[in-house]
Design a protein around this motif. Structure first.
Motif, PDB file in Angstrom:
ATOM      1  N   THR A 184       0.847  -1.189   0.000  1.00  0.00           N
ATOM      2  CA  THR A 184       0.000   0.000   0.000  1.00  0.00           C
ATOM      3  C   THR A 184       0.888   1.247   0.000  1.00  0.00           C
ATOM      4  O   THR A 184       2.074   1.186   0.327  1.00  0.00           O
ATOM      5  CB  THR A 184      -0.917   0.047   1.236  1.00  0.00           C
ATOM      6  OG1 THR A 184      -0.111   0.281   2.394  1.00  0.00           O
ATOM      7  CG2 THR A 184      -1.702  -1.250   1.403  1.00  0.00           C
ATOM      8  N   THR A 185       0.286   2.377  -0.336  1.00  0.00           N
ATOM      9  CA  THR A 185       1.027   3.642  -0.334  1.00  0.00           C
ATOM     10  C   THR A 185       1.550   3.960   1.068  1.00  0.00           C
ATOM     11  O   THR A 185       2.652   4.485   1.218  1.00  0.00           O
ATOM     12  CB  THR A 185       0.122   4.788  -0.812  1.00  0.00           C
ATOM     13  OG1 THR A 185      -1.119   4.750  -0.091  1.00  0.00           O
ATOM     14  CG2 THR A 185      -0.183   4.649  -2.302  1.00  0.00           C
ATOM     15  N   THR A 229      -1.650   3.147  -9.100  1.00  0.00           N
ATOM     16  CA  THR A 229      -2.184   2.665  -7.826  1.00  0.00           C
ATOM     17  C   THR A 229      -3.659   2.326  -8.007  1.00  0.00           C
ATOM     18  O   THR A 229      -4.302   2.799  -8.942  1.00  0.00           O
ATOM     19  CB  THR A 229      -2.073   3.724  -6.707  1.00  0.00           C
ATOM     20  OG1 THR A 229      -2.839   4.874  -7.082  1.00  0.00           O
ATOM     21  CG2 THR A 229      -0.634   4.132  -6.458  1.00  0.00           C
ATOM     22  N   ARG A 231     -10.046  -3.270   2.098  1.00  0.00           N
ATOM     23  CA  ARG A 231      -9.512  -4.481   2.741  1.00  0.00           C
ATOM     24  C   ARG A 231     -10.088  -4.567   4.145  1.00  0.00           C
ATOM     25  O   ARG A 231      -9.765  -3.736   4.997  1.00  0.00           O
ATOM     26  CB  ARG A 231      -7.984  -4.417   2.827  1.00  0.00           C
ATOM     27  CG  ARG A 231      -7.316  -4.633   1.487  1.00  0.00           C
ATOM     28  CD  ARG A 231      -5.805  -4.778   1.654  1.00  0.00           C
ATOM     29  NE  ARG A 231      -5.188  -5.016   0.356  1.00  0.00           N
ATOM     30  CZ  ARG A 231      -3.886  -4.998   0.134  1.00  0.00           C
ATOM     31  NH1 ARG A 231      -3.056  -4.769   1.138  1.00  0.00           N
ATOM     32  NH2 ARG A 231      -3.392  -5.217  -1.073  1.00  0.00           N
ATOM     33  N   VAL A 242      -7.623   1.151   1.109  1.00  0.00           N
ATOM     34  CA  VAL A 242      -6.172   1.276   0.882  1.00  0.00           C
ATOM     35  C   VAL A 242      -5.919   1.601  -0.586  1.00  0.00           C
ATOM     36  O   VAL A 242      -6.770   1.367  -1.444  1.00  0.00           O
ATOM     37  CB  VAL A 242      -5.401  -0.029   1.237  1.00  0.00           C
ATOM     38  CG1 VAL A 242      -5.460  -0.316   2.725  1.00  0.00           C
ATOM     39  CG2 VAL A 242      -5.933  -1.209   0.418  1.00  0.00           C
ATOM     40  N   VAL A 265      -3.264   0.453  -3.368  1.00  0.00           N
ATOM     41  CA  VAL A 265      -2.236  -0.557  -3.607  1.00  0.00           C
ATOM     42  C   VAL A 265      -1.368  -0.125  -4.785  1.00  0.00           C
ATOM     43  O   VAL A 265      -1.871   0.312  -5.813  1.00  0.00           O
ATOM     44  CB  VAL A 265      -2.883  -1.925  -3.928  1.00  0.00           C
ATOM     45  CG1 VAL A 265      -1.817  -2.992  -4.096  1.00  0.00           C
ATOM     46  CG2 VAL A 265      -3.870  -2.306  -2.836  1.00  0.00           C
TER      47      VAL A 265
END
Lengths: 339, 339
Positions: B141-142, B220, B225, B230, B232
């Motif tokens: 994730t970022t 992204t 989740r 999120v 990704v």
């Protein structure tokens, strides 16, 4: 020197301070920051949020550099009915460019536009819309496109209100933008609309500079033309800043999570979720503009094609996000209605 | 009341004004804004430019909202030898992730990295480098990636200087950033480096917030989740912010043309050309950092693989752009050398 001289000196310096805005905090606290809002939970929630995150020593205090607020545009900062205003722009551009494109007389979706046949246009679907956008938004330099948008805004009139489209911005939301900025916030637009369609006028109308506009875009290409560099707009999608694209656009452009987000439709749901999930001091602020005023603006939500508000309204009700009831909460809708 | 009281009142208000920075203009004018620069044409050109565009009434006056300055990062704001620092990050990540990826022991370019075989790594070319980037920059994730960058910066040391990479920023350029901002400029990074690799530290080190960083990026994707949203990071290029990509990135992120641009290599040529072509009041300001100091930093230009400066140097000489001779123009290179 005497008391008079002292008084004059103090008055002069106080005048300088006032002019420079250094004493404005006190003045602002006494003035209603949201005069076009009726008293009620929506107005109160905004003021409480701002007080909570800006008061030094407050457990919810947020440092100025983290005071990021994002606003959807269509339906949140200006009207979006009977269709997104950018579609009116595309339609007017097709008509203006038609003499140089004779094939359009027999070719959909252009034929539909030229014959004002909105039903046939709608029937062309997403594919037709995309063709319309590419034919009217690509094939010129960024500088040329900017000028085209400005020229159009100067003459185009909304079919119902017979006014420039930029007159149809929401006065109460402009007050929110001003109020947040006066409290150290950076205000951003995060819109499904075209980034280059918005930038030519958002600074003048909303006080939001081009670098704080996030939107959908087509690709551009750098070229030298006779020794002069240009950016050419290509008929190819670069990014769709809508729904799940909004958090992606926020991350790409802003690079940090907002602590406040304002939307009006399911297209804003993921932006609101992304903002709501922010960790850090205090609760993030979420607000949905609910179009409930059929008389002064439009009333629509769960069944509307434009500004479809269904899941996001459920989430708002489930999570206690703030919902503006336009009819009840707003004294006026547009700036031209101010007395 | 008497003269003493008057004097005390005036002194008190003057104190308030000074505290609030309202009288700092005078103080700043008396202080050298670029103390780490030797006197010479480069230093003079910066100060003359700032005076020219900020003095009300000057024919070259530029309104604050148009005072946009863009800076390349690698080689312009910090060092870039023996390779771009982001490559050291990728190499260290491969080593950290190797235990969970046993196949890398026999697979290029990972094998080369694990065996510290820089020749084999170089032989893997652009394709190998891209594989390295995707394996180390995607798949999380970022938020996770941001933490990884911060953790790495805290412990990683430059092979020659044995110092944190963020120590290897150019003190004279930090003074330029501060000086421009003190004069109403917004300073942006426009780098070929990864946007998410820079954002975790540019505010602390340069005073440049995440929303003013433009860089290369991978795609992204927004996901929920376990009810938690999120972003990704995907192993897919989104945008390369280098060469002809820099004006594209500037247009996409900033939406208006800079009036000043700072670079050091041919990768910055189009950004400089795009800035130079700006119409409006006054001449735009262009500057190239020429690495001429083999003793204190590195000396390289036309034949260097990293920081290749050839065409852009010719253009600078042809058009009279400003060129910094690091050896001659800079008193110190890095902040830790300040006395």
């Amino acid at each position: 020197m005497n008391a008079n001289k002292l008084n004059r000196a103090v008055a002069k310096l106080t005048g300088i301070l006032l002019t420079l805005g250094m004493l404005s905090t006190t003045a602002a606290a006494q003035r209603d920051p949201l005069p076009s809002w009726n008293e009620g939970s929506a107005k109160r929630s905004i003021i409480e949020f701002v007080n909570r995150v800006t008061q030094p020593g407050s457990p919810d205090f947020v440092a100025p550099e983290r005071r990021i607020a994002t606003f959807d545009n269509d339906g949140t900062l200006w009207s979006e009915q009977p269709v997104y205003f950018q579609l009116f722009f595309a339609i007017d551009r097709v008509k203006a460019l038609a003499p140089k494109n004779p094939a359009w007389n027999t070719q959909q979706p252009f034929k539909a536009v030229l014959e004002n046949d909105m039903q046939a246009l709608a029937a062309s679907g997403e594919k037709g819309l995309l063709e319309l956008i590419m034919a009217t938004h690509a094939g010129m330099t960024t500088t040329e496109f900017e000028q085209t948008v400005k020229d159009w805004l100067a003459v185009a009139r909304h079919p119902h209100f017979k006014r420039p489209y930029t007159d149809l911005v929401f006065q109460p939301m402009i007050e929110v933008l001003d109020y947040l900025r006066a409290n150290g916030f950076k205000t951003f637009i995060v819109s499904g609309g075209g980034i280059e369609f918005m930038r030519p006028w958002t600074e003048r109308v909303y006080g939001i500079p081009p670098e704080q506009v996030v939107g959908s875009s087509i690709k551009t290409k750098f070229e030298m033309r006779n020794g002069h560099p240009v950016l050419v707009r290509l008929p190819e999608i670069n990014f769709i800043d809508d729904k799940a694209g909004k958090p992606v656009g926020i991350n790409q452009h802003i690079g940090r999570r907002p602590i406040a987000a304002f939307g009006n439709s399911d297209g804003d749901l993921q932006m609101l979720q992304w903002t709501a999930a922010g960790k850090g001091k205090g609760e993030p602020y979420l607000l949905i503009v609910h179009h409930t005023d059929a008389e002064r603006e439009w009333a629509y939500d769960r069944k509307s094609k434009i500004g479809h508000l269904d899941k996001a309204l459920d989430e708002a009700l489930n999570h206690g996000w703030n919902v503006v009831d336009m009819k009840q909460d707003w004294k006026v809708i547009y700036p031209f209605q101010l007395k």
